[in-house]
Design a protein around this motif. Structure first.
Motif, short mmCIF file in Angstrom:
data_model
loop_
_atom_site.label_atom_id
_atom_site.label_comp_id
_atom_site.label_asym_id
_atom_site.label_seq_id
_atom_site.Cartn_x
_atom_site.Cartn_y
_atom_site.Cartn_z
N ASP A 197 -41.16 16.83 12.61
CA ASP A 197 -41.51 15.81 13.54
C ASP A 197 -40.25 14.73 13.72
OD1 ASP A 197 -43.98 17.07 13.73
OD2 ASP A 197 -45.06 15.48 12.54
N PHE A 198 -39.31 14.77 12.70
CA PHE A 198 -38.24 13.74 12.64
C PHE A 198 -37.01 14.34 13.41
CE2 PHE A 198 -40.91 12.98 9.02
CZ PHE A 198 -41.24 11.49 9.19
N LEU A 199 -37.09 15.67 13.51
CA LEU A 199 -35.97 16.34 14.38
C LEU A 199 -36.34 16.38 15.80
CD1 LEU A 199 -35.38 19.31 11.90
CD2 LEU A 199 -34.13 16.99 12.05
N HIS A 200 -35.36 16.40 16.63
CA HIS A 200 -35.35 16.65 18.12
C HIS A 200 -35.94 18.00 18.46
CE1 HIS A 200 -34.18 17.03 22.31
NE2 HIS A 200 -34.09 15.68 22.59
N PRO A 201 -36.52 18.20 19.55
CA PRO A 201 -37.13 19.57 19.72
C PRO A 201 -35.82 20.46 19.94
CG PRO A 201 -38.46 17.90 21.13
CD PRO A 201 -37.32 17.30 20.44
N SER A 202 -34.87 20.00 20.55
CA SER A 202 -33.76 20.98 20.75
C SER A 202 -33.25 21.79 19.67
CB SER A 202 -32.65 20.45 21.70
OG SER A 202 -32.13 19.41 20.80
N VAL A 203 -33.44 21.04 18.24
CA VAL A 203 -32.69 21.68 17.01
C VAL A 203 -33.66 22.17 16.12
CG1 VAL A 203 -30.61 20.14 17.44
CG2 VAL A 203 -32.62 19.30 16.04
N ARG A 204 -35.08 21.90 16.61
CA ARG A 204 -36.29 22.49 15.60
C ARG A 204 -36.00 24.02 15.11
NH1 ARG A 204 -40.80 18.98 17.95
NH2 ARG A 204 -40.19 16.91 17.31
N GLY A 205 -35.57 24.71 16.23
CA GLY A 205 -35.79 26.25 15.94
C GLY A 205 -34.64 26.62 14.93
N LYS A 206 -33.49 26.03 15.16
CA LYS A 206 -32.29 26.21 14.23
C LYS A 206 -32.84 25.87 12.69
CE LYS A 206 -28.87 23.15 14.16
NZ LYS A 206 -27.57 22.53 14.52
N PHE A 207 -33.59 24.72 12.58
CA PHE A 207 -33.79 24.63 11.41
C PHE A 207 -34.94 25.05 10.68
CE2 PHE A 207 -30.96 20.89 12.50
CZ PHE A 207 -30.13 20.86 11.31
N GLN A 208 -36.00 25.66 11.47
CA GLN A 208 -37.04 26.28 10.86
C GLN A 208 -36.41 27.59 10.38
OE1 GLN A 208 -39.31 26.70 14.53
NE2 GLN A 208 -40.51 25.22 13.73
N TYR A 209 -35.23 28.09 11.10
CA TYR A 209 -34.68 29.36 10.34
C TYR A 209 -34.09 29.14 9.14
CZ TYR A 209 -31.06 32.93 9.96
OH TYR A 209 -30.18 34.15 9.34
N GLN A 210 -33.01 27.82 9.09
CA GLN A 210 -32.47 27.64 7.97
C GLN A 210 -33.29 27.22 6.55
OE1 GLN A 210 -29.55 27.78 7.43
NE2 GLN A 210 -28.29 27.54 9.09
N PHE A 211 -34.59 26.63 6.84
CA PHE A 211 -35.43 26.20 5.78
C PHE A 211 -36.11 27.37 5.41
CE2 PHE A 211 -35.66 21.62 7.66
CZ PHE A 211 -34.85 21.41 6.62
#
Length: 190
Positions: free
Chosen positions: A35-49
């Motif tokens: 929720d604290f990340l911009h929608p454009s980068v959420r996918g990248k961080f879902q992968y990393q997490f």
């Protein structure tokens, strides 16, 4: 800095985290970190997490675009570190977000409509590698009209050439990550 559980919900955070996001402890705890990340980068961080929680990677460092206080966007370096439990399995994640101080003035508010519909289509075309002639034919503009809009975009985003325009579009979260052809996110279009 914040501690997250294995489903990326905030367990606790320090006072700087609360201040950066303009929220109190009660409003932050239990919320998804996405929720604290911009929608454009959420996918990248879902992968990393996911790599962290599965134990495939002990940590990562990536550039992020986050949504701060009063919906203002800011860029920064996000470090994620896997936190193993007594069994050795990953039970949580610690995140450290270091804002880019020099970029803060260049970032736009999350709800600010930055681009006209034509500017958005031109930015998408430039990002896709289309020439001025191709853009003119596609958008029913003259070549001079396309160049006018490109120049306007260069000034708005404070860059000097087309490659920098595309790069800035991605770094500010205006262009969505992981899509082809490139698309301007709707929240930036008037």
């Amino acid at each position: 800095m914040a501690n997250l559980d294995s489903s990326m919900r905030v367990l606790e955070a320090n006072k700087y985290f609360f201040k950066q996001f303009g929220r109190g402890a009660a409003d932050v705890r239990g919320r998804s970190f996405y929720d604290f990340l911009h929608p454009s980068v959420r996918g990248k961080f879902q992968y990393q997490f996911a790599r962290l929680t599965e134990g495939r990677n002990p940590r990562f460092v990536e550039h992020a675009v986050a949504v701060g206080a009063k919906e203002a966007l800011f860029g920064g370096e996000l470090t994620g570190i896997a936190v193993p439990g007594r069994s050795g399995r990953v039970e949580g994640v610690m995140v450290v977000l270091q804002p880019d101080e020099g970029q803060r003035a260049a970032m736009v508010g999350g709800k600010e409509k930055l681009l006209s519909e034509v500017d958005a289509r031109i930015l998408e075309g430039v990002a896709a590698g289309e020439s001025t002639v191709q853009l003119a034919a596609k958008l029913y503009l003259s070549r001079g009209g396309v160049e006018y809009h490109v120049t306007t975009l260069l000034r708005k985003l404070k860059v000097t050439n087309r490659p920098a325009l595309v790069s800035k579009g991605y770094s500010m979260g205006i262009l969505g990550v992981g899509q082809w052809p490139p698309r301007v996110l709707p929240e930036y279009v008037k």
